[in-house]
Design a protein around this motif. Structure first.
Motif, PDB file in Angstrom:
ATOM      1  N   LYS A 224      15.962   1.304   7.401  1.00 36.42           N
ATOM      2  CA  LYS A 224      16.704   0.343   6.595  1.00 36.42           C
ATOM      3  C   LYS A 224      15.881  -0.888   6.231  1.00 36.42           C
ATOM      4  N   GLN A 225      14.630  -0.926   6.655  1.00 33.71           N
ATOM      5  CA  GLN A 225      13.764  -2.050   6.334  1.00 33.71           C
ATOM      6  C   GLN A 225      12.484  -1.526   5.689  1.00 33.71           C
ATOM      7  N   THR A 226      11.735  -2.403   5.079  1.00 35.19           N
ATOM      8  CA  THR A 226      10.506  -2.002   4.364  1.00 35.19           C
ATOM      9  C   THR A 226       9.307  -2.831   4.786  1.00 35.19           C
ATOM     10  N   ARG A 227       9.376  -3.386   5.963  1.00 37.53           N
ATOM     11  CA  ARG A 227       8.247  -4.195   6.431  1.00 37.53           C
ATOM     12  C   ARG A 227       7.326  -3.435   7.379  1.00 37.53           C
ATOM     13  N   TYR A 228       7.902  -2.561   8.204  1.00 42.86           N
ATOM     14  CA  TYR A 228       7.118  -1.871   9.222  1.00 42.86           C
ATOM     15  C   TYR A 228       7.227  -0.358   9.086  1.00 42.86           C
ATOM     16  N   THR A 229       6.122   0.332   9.298  1.00 43.56           N
ATOM     17  CA  THR A 229       6.147   1.782   9.441  1.00 43.56           C
ATOM     18  C   THR A 229       6.537   2.111  10.878  1.00 43.56           C
ATOM     19  N   TYR A 230       6.789   3.386  11.154  1.00 39.45           N
ATOM     20  CA  TYR A 230       7.134   3.781  12.514  1.00 39.45           C
ATOM     21  C   TYR A 230       5.961   3.467  13.454  1.00 39.45           C
ATOM     22  N   GLY A 231       4.740   3.692  12.968  1.00 32.08           N
ATOM     23  CA  GLY A 231       3.571   3.382  13.785  1.00 32.08           C
ATOM     24  C   GLY A 231       3.481   1.905  14.113  1.00 32.08           C
ATOM     25  N   ASP A 232       3.845   1.033  13.152  1.00 32.45           N
ATOM     26  CA  ASP A 232       3.843  -0.405  13.403  1.00 32.45           C
ATOM     27  C   ASP A 232       4.839  -0.766  14.498  1.00 32.45           C
ATOM     28  N   LEU A 233       6.025  -0.184  14.430  1.00 31.22           N
ATOM     29  CA  LEU A 233       7.051  -0.454  15.429  1.00 31.22           C
ATOM     30  C   LEU A 233       6.649   0.075  16.803  1.00 31.22           C
ATOM     31  N   ARG A 314       7.054   3.480   1.216  1.00 25.45           N
ATOM     32  CA  ARG A 314       7.695   2.250   0.753  1.00 25.45           C
ATOM     33  C   ARG A 314       7.011   1.016   1.323  1.00 25.45           C
ATOM     34  N   VAL A 315       6.679   1.075   2.606  1.00 27.48           N
ATOM     35  CA  VAL A 315       6.033  -0.072   3.252  1.00 27.48           C
ATOM     36  C   VAL A 315       4.663  -0.332   2.649  1.00 27.48           C
ATOM     37  N   LEU A 316       3.868   0.738   2.456  1.00 32.44           N
ATOM     38  CA  LEU A 316       2.536   0.580   1.893  1.00 32.44           C
ATOM     39  C   LEU A 316       2.599   0.093   0.443  1.00 32.44           C
ATOM     40  N   ALA A 317       3.600   0.588  -0.292  1.00 34.87           N
ATOM     41  CA  ALA A 317       3.761   0.145  -1.672  1.00 34.87           C
ATOM     42  C   ALA A 317       4.116  -1.337  -1.726  1.00 34.87           C
ATOM     43  N   LYS A 318       4.988  -1.760  -0.848  1.00 36.27           N
ATOM     44  CA  LYS A 318       5.371  -3.168  -0.800  1.00 36.27           C
ATOM     45  C   LYS A 318       4.178  -4.043  -0.445  1.00 36.27           C
TER      46      LYS A 318
END
Length: 358
Positions: A224-233, A314-318
């Motif tokens: 539901k967010q676009t700041r972090y990938t699963y790897g980031d989390l 989505r995260v990388l695009a942002k």
């Protein structure tokens, strides 16, 4: 304040962040190298199995001035087999000879008494048959198998099957390294060793579950967010529990180190060596695998899901769009994109805490 104190303070405040997920291939490579070394050692040197598993006799002498090397020579001449001699803390000697029967044991005891200059009745002899060792080994393997099955089932239910697989890989990794160290060092494998191995499995699992629990909370609404990938989390989860893992491991290793280096090395307590070496190596390997193996492996498996692949795009695009506009990709655009709760309160780059307080 010294550099060590400053580092400790920064770790406690969560200001030291390391990219565990981004550098996971390095740690995978190190683990593979260590595992291969352990397997080669097992294939070439094998394990020094105690009499509990191969059968034999243990002779305990009274206090004597005879050196360990001399007693070993006497025992090998009398038995015709390799002997292991340990000096106990009170000046007594523990002489272990494998592969002998009761008649041979009585003969060795008589000859040892003559060589050591003591009466035969003062030498205590204990004979162990190989069938008892086989029963112990069978029960140990059965217990290990049941433990592994229960672990996988529990983690699959409490978390998910990917975490169960990662935890199982970490446990096998810890066992392989510990057994490999035993082969390289040449320490005797006894019932105490088996107890130590079964003990470290619980500790390794505990440390892994702590990180997994944090990861589960961090990724609850990750799509539901676009700041972090699963790897980031996953990386945030490891870093948020890092100081706890370090403190727990150090506190656990200190008394075990006392058993290994003081109890086993200085006092000559042989059984302490058997238990403490497996505990010392296993605890260190368990802490390592929970951080560098288990969680990165979960991230690898999870990011193969279609939903997580879409999130990553989505995260990388942002981030690419923000970089093109010259905007900071570290600033959240809305409350929903705020930093996950596990790292709330850490200092941001502009002197502001990540929850908005100065």
């Amino acid at each position: 304040m010294s550099k060590r104190d400053r580092l400790s303070a920064r770790l406690n405040r969560g200001e030291v962040v390391y990219d565990f997920i981004g550098n996971r291939k390095i740690w995978y490579g190190i683990s593979i190298l260590i595992t291969i070394t352990a397997i080669v050692a097992l294939a070439v040197r094998g394990l020094n199995m105690g009499i509990e598993f191969q059968g034999g006799a243990v002779f305990t002498t009274p206090k004597t001035e005879v050196s360990v090397s001399q007693a070993q020579e006497f025992a090998e001449e009398a038995s015709g087999h390799d002997a292991i001699v340990q000096q106990l803390g009170d000046g007594k000697l523990r002489i272990q000879v494998g592969g002998i029967d009761t008649e041979k044991s009585d003969q060795i005891r008589t000859e040892l008494a003559e060589e050591l200059g003591v009466t035969e009745s003062t030498i205590a002899a204990e004979l162990v048959g190989p069938s008892w060792g086989e029963q112990i080994a069978t029960k140990a393997w059965t217990g290990l198998g049941v433990f592994m099955i229960l672990v996988v089932l529990y983690l699959a239910i409490a978390f998910e099957w990917r975490m169960a697989i990662a935890a199982l890989v970490a446990l096998i990794h810890d066992l392989t390294i510990t057994v490999g160290i035993y082969s390289l060092v040449g320490f005797e494998v006894t019932v105490g060793t088996v107890i130590g191995l079964l003990t470290i499995l619980g500790y390794s699992l505990y440390d892994t579950v702590v990180v997994f629990d944090s990861l589960k909370e961090q990724t609850k609404d990750s799509t539901k967010q676009t700041r972090y990938t699963y790897g980031d989390l996953a990386n945030i989860s490891i870093n948020s529990t890092l100081i706890r893992s370090i403190n727990t491991t150090v506190v656990a290793l200190l008394p075990v180190a006392g058993l290994l280096f003081i109890g086993g090395g200085v006092l000559g307590a042989g059984m302490l060596n058997d238990i403490s070496l497996s505990l010392f190596v296993g605890l260190a390997a368990g802490a390592y695998s929970s951080i560098f193996i288990a969680t990165p492996l979960v991230a690898d498996l999870k990011e193969r899901e279609p939903a997580m692949k879409a999130l990553r795009k989505r995260v990388l695009a942002k981030r690419a769009s923000a970089a093109a506009k010259g905007e900071s990709v570290d600033e959240p655009e809305s409350h929903e994109d705020a930093v996950p709760a596990a790292v709330v309160g850490q200092r941001g780059r502009r002197g502001r805490s990540t929850d908005g307080r100065r």
